[in-house]
Every structure is written in C-alpha cells, then in structure tokens.
Design an enzyme around this catalytic site. Structure first.
Site, PDB file in Angstrom:
ATOM      1  N   GLU A   1       0.799  -1.227   0.000  1.00 54.35           N
ATOM      2  CA  GLU A   1       0.000   0.000   0.000  1.00 54.35           C
ATOM      3  C   GLU A   1       0.831   1.276   0.000  1.00 54.35           C
ATOM      4  OE1 GLU A   1      -3.210   0.011   2.831  1.00 54.35           O
ATOM      5  OE2 GLU A   1      -4.165  -1.706   1.894  1.00 54.35           O
TER       6      GLU A   1
ATOM      7  N   GLU B   1      -5.116  -8.608   0.007  1.00 48.63           N
ATOM      8  CA  GLU B   1      -5.945  -8.340   1.192  1.00 48.63           C
ATOM      9  C   GLU B   1      -7.372  -8.094   0.744  1.00 48.63           C
ATOM     10  OE1 GLU B   1      -4.655  -5.258   3.950  1.00 48.63           O
ATOM     11  OE2 GLU B   1      -2.564  -5.849   3.648  1.00 48.63           O
TER      12      GLU B   1
HETATM   13  C1  BGP Z   1      -4.664  -2.343   4.978  1.00 42.46           C
HETATM   14  C2  BGP Z   1      -3.311  -2.667   5.544  1.00 42.46           C
HETATM   15  C3  BGP Z   1      -3.281  -3.713   6.602  1.00 42.46           C
HETATM   16  C4  BGP Z   1      -4.535  -3.817   7.421  1.00 42.46           C
HETATM   17  C5  BGP Z   1      -5.817  -3.598   6.662  1.00 42.46           C
HETATM   18  C6  BGP Z   1      -7.047  -3.435   7.508  1.00 42.46           C
HETATM   19  O1  BGP Z   1      -4.701  -0.994   4.644  1.00 42.46           O
HETATM   20  O2  BGP Z   1      -2.422  -3.085   4.525  1.00 42.46           O
HETATM   21  O3  BGP Z   1      -2.113  -3.565   7.334  1.00 42.46           O
HETATM   22  O4  BGP Z   1      -4.470  -3.530   8.701  1.00 42.46           O
HETATM   23  O5  BGP Z   1      -5.739  -2.474   5.829  1.00 42.46           O
HETATM   24  O6  BGP Z   1      -7.085  -2.139   8.007  1.00 42.46           O
HETATM   25  P1  BGP Z   1      -7.323  -1.775   9.508  1.00 42.46           P
HETATM   26  O7  BGP Z   1      -6.296  -2.526  10.264  1.00 42.46           O
HETATM   27  O8  BGP Z   1      -7.156  -0.304   9.596  1.00 42.46           O
HETATM   28  O9  BGP Z   1      -8.701  -2.225   9.827  1.00 42.46           O
END
Ligand code: BGP
Length: 468
Positions: free
Chosen positions: A165, A368
């Site tokens: 990201e 993801e």
């Molecule tokens: C993405 C990231 C992750 C992760 C996920 C969920 O942006 O790559 O590291 O955490 O989002 O987001 P959050 O943890 O803010 O719910």
C-alpha cells in the site's frame, strides 16, 4: 454482463491469507529487533501497544499448522526490515534472519507457498530519524535490504511483493502511523518526493529480483479501490477520474509502465510539488517490470465534484477524504457498511478487477480483502462469524465472475490469516479465520480458536472455490 457459463478457477489458484510483521509478531523490541516507525509512534488512544500483538513470533509453528489445516496454498506475511537490519542499514541481526528462515521452512513443511512482502508500513525508526524516504539514499537502502532477503530466502521463496500500500503511505501516512507531515511547509512536495524514491526503490528491487532469482516472481501491492462518480453529472465524473488517478493509477502506471500519470503530474505541478527526478530515474522505472499485480481491496470509493473552497479533509485507507478543487468523498447510498463504517461492495470488487486487467493485462493476486468486526468467543469456545463468511463468499463469487470474463486471477489472500492488531483501531477490530484469545489490554492466554469461517474456508479451498 450476466454470465451463463461460469469458468472454473485455475487448478493452481493460490488460496491463502495475509498478515504483516508489525501487526502480528509482537517481540517488537526484543531478539535483536530495532524499533520501526510503528514502535515509536504514539498508538491511538484506547488501543494496545505492539509488544505482543498475536505473539506470532513465539507461536508461528502452531499458527502455520492451523493454516495448513485450512489447506492454505500460500501465506502472505511481511518481513520486518528492522528485525533483519536493526538500524535499517549495516549490521544484520542473525536472529532475525533465522526467524524468517524458520517461518519459511514451516510454511513449506505444511505445503504452503510463502508470499513475502518486503515492506509493510514499518520503516526502521533509525532511517526515519535521518529523514526516511525523503533522502535519496533511501532507494539504495531498500535495495540493499532486498538483496539480503533474496540471498537468504531466494532459494525457497518464489513470490515476492515489494511495498504494501504505497498509495496509503502517501495519502494517509499520518493515520496509519508511517510518517507525519506535521510542520512540513509543502507537504505535497515531501510526500511525492518520498513516493518517487519508493517507486524507484521498488523498480530497482524488481530488477534485482529478476537478476538474482530468475525463477521468482515479483509485483507491487497497492490498495486499489475503483472510484465511482456520485452521479452522472460530468463534474462528478471528472472528480472520479481525478481520484482514480491520485489513489490508484499513479502507482500501477508507474510500476507497470514506468511513467507518471498525467493527471497526477498536473495535480503536483499545481501544488508546486513535482518530485526531483534525477537523470536515469525514468529509464530505471521503465526497465523494471512486475510479473503480476498484488492488490488489496476492501471497498470502492465514491466522490463528487469539490469546489475550490474549504479545507483538505483526511480519511483512512477506506473512508472519505476531500481535496478542494479535486474531489470530495460521497457516502454511497447503495452499499452496506461494516461495524467500523467501511462500505461493503463485492460487485465493485469485480469492477475493480475488470478495470485493472483492462489497463495492465497482468495476472493478479488479491493480497488483502476482509471484514473487521467485534467477534465474540462463546462459552464453549466457538466464534460464530457468519457475517465474515458472507462477506468473503460474496467477494469470491465476484472473482469467479471476473475470471469467467477473462480476467487472469492467480490467488486470493484475505486479511487476515489470524486476528492481529489493526492499523489504528486496535485488537478488537478482528479479521482472522483464527481467533486469538486476548482483549485490547488484557492478554489472557493468547490461545487460538478456530472460527466458523475457518471451517468454511477449508471447504472453499478443498473445492477450489466451487463450494461457497
Ligand atoms: C490495509 C493494511 C493492513 C490492514 C488492513 C485493515 O490498509 O495493509 O495492514 O491492517 O488495511 O485495516 P485496519 O487494520 O485499519 O482495519
């Protein structure tokens, strides 16, 4: 298109799930690891520190065995740069090298292909202190780190992801704890200079990967959300194109084609924020080619036209933002939301895959996708997360439809394999197939429990996505 003849997913489809080092490992300042920017940041109020997380550092064998039990074909995890190089450069921490070597071996023992992210939000604090990605040297520092990874793990790791990201690092670094722009005079100039260095570092790391490991495959891993216009007003369409370029295409145009997106270029020119580009940089960008695109998808974004007045408003990875004169986020009334307010848009996932494929024509892997929720452990040790199953089922259905439409999909790695710490909303925002018995501040026994989604996903994998 209504598809009447569904195609099957490829036999070698990489089913798995993801984690990242700083969110899952714990042992963040022990075993020779240096602090990363995540370890020195002030954690958001009401959320825990990162010293234990899911304690994967000590329990990886048990966790990977559980992934094996689900039938994972791949496990996407990241390597903490400062566990390998505590200062970011220089002395190598042997214990760190051994730890990831053991994690990789454990994966292979369980017939799981490691999918390694080289950098996931955790720049060594020592480098940040010197100026982080703003310095030209950061490019070579990253490439040196990449070289160490290839040397030590290249014999066993076939799939690599460069930077997780990078678009969120640039757009919402303040929220995810990767860097602050407080007090910076022209924050656009700083952010897009950092971004240029990261793009260059990525290009060089991809090239080096191909030279050192000719059989390995490597790609970027941005967070891609297709942007919808809030209406069919021409102004809204322009706003959607603006945000698509700024949020999505800048990163992939550069990774795949090695050229700056023209809308983003103009946007930066207007803000006196064009990055300094040295002779040769663009040749390096052009010469580097990813083998595939990894991308994180949670939901789409919707924007409307924004006039030039008012202030810039920051969102997080998935929620709204505003930039006067460029775009303004708009709550899409057609979508449901998670308990944490993120929109849910499986069909938009298909639209995103279609759009990406028609632009870049590269195979893609979802690195993801998932639903954060307040799961409950019942007295008899169960977690009934039907809502998560529903979310994942609907997204996998859309992968199958996209594949039926000719999109090349290599795999699916939802977030997250196991419960871990979220970027800014604590441990209680759970995503895993495996429940970790701890609360925000009470560590309890950290025991692992199989959620209902665990058993469901096992069947999905067994049937290669036929049984949803
Ligand atoms: C993405 C990231 C992750 C992760 C996920 C969920 O942006 O790559 O590291 O955490 O989002 O987001 P959050 O943890 O803010 O719910």
């Amino acid at each position: 298109m209504i598809i009447k003849k569904m195609k099957k997913l490829p036999e070698d489809f990489l089913w798995g799930a993801s984690t990242s080092a700083y969110q899952v490992e714990g042992a963040n300042l022990t075993n020779g690891k240096g602090p990363s920017v995540q370890d020195v940041k002030k954690v958001p109020e009401g959320t825990s520190e990162l010293d234990v997380c899911a304690d994967f550092y000590h329990r990886y064998k048990e966790d990977i065995a559980l992934m094996g039990e689900m039938g994972f074909k791949t496990f996407r995890f990241s390597i903490a740069w400062s566990r390998i190089l505590p200062e970011g450069v220089g002395a190598v921490n042997k214990e760190g090298i051994d730890f990831y070597s053991d994690v990789i071996d454990e994966c292979l023992k369980n017939n799981i292909e490691p999918l390694v992210t080289m950098f996931h939000f955790d720049l060594p604090a020592a480098l940040e202190k010197k100026g982080g990605w703003s310095r030209r040297e950061s490019v070579d520092e990253f490439v040196e780190f990449a070289k160490i990874l290839y040397e030590n793990y290249g014999d066993r790791v076939k799939y690599w992801l460069t930077i997780n990201e990078q678009n969120m690092l640039t757009l919402v670094g303040d929220v995810i704890g990767t860097g602050s722009t407080e007090g910076v005079e022209n924050k656009y100039k700083k952010l897009y200079q950092d971004n240029h260095h990261m793009l260059l570092a990525q290009a060089k790391a991809m090239k080096l990967c191909h030279e050192m490991l000719p059989d390995a495959k490597i790609g970027p891993a941005p967070n891609i959300s297709l942007v919808y216009p809030a209406s069919c007003k021409p102004e809204d369409m322009l706003a959607a194109q603006n945000f698509n370029a700024i949020r999505n295409w800048l990163y992939l145009d550069m990774a795949v084609w090695g050229r700056y997106n023209n809308l983003v270029w103009t946007y930066l020119e207007e803000r006196d924020a064009l990055p300094d580009i040295l002779p040769g940089d663009m040749d390096i960008m052009k010469a580097a080619k990813p083998d595939f695109i990894g991308f994180n998808y949670y939901n789409t974004a919707t924007v409307q036209w924004a006039d030039a007045s008012g202030d810039v408003k920051l969102g997080d990875q998935q929620s709204g933002a505003k930039e006067p004169g460029v775009y303004q986020s708009f709550a899409n009334p057609n979508l449901l939301r998670t308990e944490f307010g993120w929109e849910i848009d499986p069909m938009g996932f298909r639209a995103t895959m279609r759009e990406m494929y028609s632009r870049y024509h590269l195979p893609m892997i979802v690195t993801e996708n998932g639903l954060g929720a307040y799961d409950k452990l019942t007295e008899d040790g169960k977690i009934h997360d039907e809502y998560r199953i529903e979310y994942l089922r609907k997204h996998i259905e859309q992968i199958k439809l996209a594949v039926s439409e000719g999109v090349e999909m290599m795999g699916y790695c939802p977030w997250s394999a196991i419960d871990l710490v979220s970027t800014h909303e604590g441990v209680v925002k759970r995503y895993g197939f495996i429940y970790v018995n701890r609360d925000e501040f009470d560590l309890k026994d950290l025991a692992r429990y199989r959620k209902d989604s665990f058993f469901w996903y096992k069947k999905v994998i067994e049937s290669n996505g036929e049984e949803l």
